[in-house]
Design a protein around this motif. Structure first.
Motif, short mmCIF file in Angstrom:
data_model
loop_
_atom_site.label_atom_id
_atom_site.label_comp_id
_atom_site.label_asym_id
_atom_site.label_seq_id
_atom_site.Cartn_x
_atom_site.Cartn_y
_atom_site.Cartn_z
N GLY A 8 23.69 -23.36 -2.98
CA GLY A 8 23.70 -21.93 -3.80
C GLY A 8 25.00 -21.82 -4.65
O GLY A 8 25.01 -20.86 -5.18
N ILE A 9 25.50 -22.72 -4.88
CA ILE A 9 26.80 -22.49 -5.97
C ILE A 9 26.27 -23.51 -7.30
O ILE A 9 26.23 -24.47 -7.05
CB ILE A 9 28.13 -23.31 -5.47
N PRO A 10 26.20 -22.81 -8.39
CA PRO A 10 25.86 -23.26 -9.55
C PRO A 10 26.68 -24.41 -9.94
O PRO A 10 27.82 -24.78 -9.42
CB PRO A 10 26.19 -22.33 -10.77
N ASN A 11 26.04 -25.71 -10.41
CA ASN A 11 26.56 -26.99 -10.76
C ASN A 11 26.61 -27.27 -12.25
O ASN A 11 26.47 -26.40 -13.23
CB ASN A 11 25.77 -28.19 -9.76
N GLN A 12 27.23 -28.38 -12.45
CA GLN A 12 27.32 -28.77 -13.98
C GLN A 12 26.19 -28.72 -14.90
O GLN A 12 26.12 -28.37 -15.84
CB GLN A 12 28.11 -29.95 -13.87
N LYS A 13 24.98 -29.14 -14.25
CA LYS A 13 23.58 -29.24 -14.78
C LYS A 13 23.55 -27.91 -15.37
O LYS A 13 22.93 -27.69 -16.49
CB LYS A 13 22.79 -29.65 -13.74
N VAL A 16 31.89 -20.50 -11.14
CA VAL A 16 31.20 -21.26 -12.13
C VAL A 16 30.66 -20.88 -13.14
O VAL A 16 30.79 -21.26 -14.51
CB VAL A 16 30.34 -22.18 -11.26
N LEU A 17 30.25 -19.36 -12.95
CA LEU A 17 29.37 -18.71 -14.13
C LEU A 17 30.46 -18.29 -15.17
O LEU A 17 30.01 -18.11 -16.14
CB LEU A 17 28.71 -17.59 -13.38
N LYS A 18 31.65 -18.07 -14.71
CA LYS A 18 32.54 -17.82 -15.75
C LYS A 18 32.85 -18.90 -16.69
O LYS A 18 32.89 -18.50 -18.04
CB LYS A 18 34.04 -17.45 -15.07
N GLU A 19 32.85 -20.08 -16.25
CA GLU A 19 33.07 -21.35 -17.05
C GLU A 19 31.67 -21.40 -18.02
O GLU A 19 31.72 -21.70 -19.10
CB GLU A 19 33.16 -22.58 -16.18
N LEU A 20 30.69 -21.17 -17.40
CA LEU A 20 29.32 -21.09 -18.46
C LEU A 20 29.40 -20.15 -19.32
O LEU A 20 29.03 -20.45 -20.47
CB LEU A 20 28.15 -20.69 -17.39
N ALA A 21 29.85 -18.95 -19.02
CA ALA A 21 30.10 -18.04 -20.14
C ALA A 21 30.96 -18.57 -21.31
O ALA A 21 30.71 -18.35 -22.43
CB ALA A 21 30.51 -16.80 -19.56
N VAL A 22 31.93 -19.25 -20.85
CA VAL A 22 33.14 -19.60 -21.91
C VAL A 22 32.45 -20.75 -22.84
O VAL A 22 32.65 -20.67 -24.04
CB VAL A 22 34.38 -20.07 -21.25
N ARG A 23 31.74 -21.72 -22.14
CA ARG A 23 31.11 -22.81 -22.94
C ARG A 23 30.10 -22.38 -23.77
O ARG A 23 29.73 -22.91 -24.85
CB ARG A 23 30.71 -23.65 -21.78
N VAL A 24 29.31 -21.29 -23.31
CA VAL A 24 28.14 -20.85 -24.36
C VAL A 24 28.67 -20.27 -25.38
O VAL A 24 28.20 -20.30 -26.47
CB VAL A 24 27.32 -19.95 -23.52
#
Length: 401
Positions: free
Chosen positions: A44-49, A92-100
């Motif tokens: 249930g936790i988003p991963n690096q993929k 994890v989603l916070k990191e995803l937003a930064v990377r995008v």
């Protein structure tokens, strides 16, 4: 932004910076990565993929990439290991937003609740507008749904609002509320699954009352600078379901309450799943992915009868989507079989503000760059749909690559 003069958008300008709705949010192009369940989460936790997947979309030129199926609560999941909006996933989603953002892209989260379409046995109860047989979950012991009480309606609406606010706080640029594909809010819209006798059932005015309330609640909570988009069916693709006439009614109401844009789609996951996908049905892979011997046997015996195949043709939803374009002024996102430069030109010439793609970008995240540079004029995706089988393995990917 609103309904545009078709001559104001061309293939070339579709790649130029623009703004979304009246929010002022800048996008580097008119292209969206449509929400497609990724299957990229561990317990249930988003991963690096998942991060890498959406970063690749931003690198490839989409203005907005959409993370798929963010359940607004633990009981809004279709199965127990699916992602939902909580403290752990938000980290994890916070990191995803930064990377995008580092790649010049924007990111949205599709917010939803499964309703009765679930085999998540950890749920306290299976919610739906009415008592409905759950073909998806009955082998897991979740045979029927319970009709939602007024308290249930309030709680789930609050879950949508809270999830949107949390995503806004961590740097997401928008949310897309899922009113399509047979999930909870779509179940309210469809007369096949909404049998209520109160103010939330019957006419389309009543059937749309709760979904519109949820969208309006979120819009008012996040404020005018944070776009709230909606994914809405053109129709369910089944007799007696949500219709194109219903879609136009709901679209007009969404315009009135300040929805930023509507992404037009179609199909009902438990009844007409390939109405949206079109092309081949990867039945062998679906059987292999079934979670129990009983499910495998059921799929093997009845799959060909239960899962209807729909022929693929480019822009297969365009004729119906044009009917909505003629009736509403807010931004519309076209989704449905775009496969080439010619297909994009056909969509923008009919006045659609944005273009959403999924399988061509799953096949090749560089599809748009290559199209813009003239290296190709058509996607290499053959619509085998084997990518959807990969969702339940190690995460969505194109088997051709």
């Amino acid at each position: 932004m609103s309904k545009e003069n078709p001559s104001s958008i061309s293939f070339e300008t579709a790649f130029a910076p623009t703004k979304l709705g009246n929010s002022g949010l800048s996008l580097k192009s008119r292209f969206f990565k449509a929400a497609t369940y990724e299957g990229m989460a561990d317990h249930g936790i988003p991963n690096q993929k998942l991060i890498d997947h959406h970063v690749s979309m931003a690198k490839g030129g989409v203005g907005m990439t959409t993370v798929a199926y963010g359940a607004v609560s633990s009981d809004g999941r279709t199965f127990k290991d699916q992602m939902y909006i909580n403290e752990a996933s938000l980290k994890v989603l916070k990191e995803l937003a930064v990377r995008v953002h580092d790649e010049g892209g924007r990111v949205s989260m599709q917010l939803t609740h499964c309703g009765y379409f679930t085999k998540n046995k950890t749920s306290k109860k299976v919610l739906a507008p009415s008592k409905i047989f759950n073909a998806y979950g009955f082998l897991s012991g979740l045979i029927y749904s319970e009709a939602m009480t007024l308290n249930d309606l309030d709680r789930v609406a609050n879950d949508f609002e809270t999830s949107a606010r949390e995503l806004q706080k961590i740097g997401f640029d928008a949310v897309e509320i899922h009113l399509g594909h047979g999930y909870l809010l779509s179940q309210f819209l469809s007369p096949l699954t909404n049998k209520r006798k109160d103010q939330y059932g019957g006419s389309i005015k009543n059937r749309s009352r709760y979904p519109l309330y949820v969208v309006d609640k979120v819009i008012k909570s996040v404020g005018p600078d944070f776009p709230v988009l909606v994914k809405l069916n053109l129709d369910d693709g089944i007799k007696g379901g949500f219709s194109l006439k219903d879609c136009i009614f709901v679209s007009k109401k969404l315009e009135e309450i300040g929805c930023a844009a509507i992404e037009l789609s179609g199909g009902f996951t438990s009844k007409s799943p390939f109405y949206l996908l079109r092309g081949s049905v990867p039945l062998k892979g679906m059987i292999k992915n079934a979670s129990s011997v009983a499910e495998k046997l059921t799929m093997a015996l009845f799959g060909p009868l239960l899962v209807k195949k729909y022929r693929f043709k480019e822009n297969f939803f365009l004729e119906k989507a044009i009917k909505v374009r003629e009736e509403v002024n807010l931004d519309l996102i076209y989704l449905g079989g775009i496969d080439s430069k010619k297909g994009i030109e056909e969509v923008v010439s009919n006045g659609f503000n944005f273009i959403a793609l999924a399988r061509p970008l799953i096949h090749d995240p560089e599809f748009l760059h290559k199209l813009k540079q003239g290296e190709i004029d058509k996607s290499g995706c053959n619509r085998c749909n084997a990518c959807i089988v990969e969702m339940d393995r190690e995460g969505i990917k194109c088997v051709l690559n």
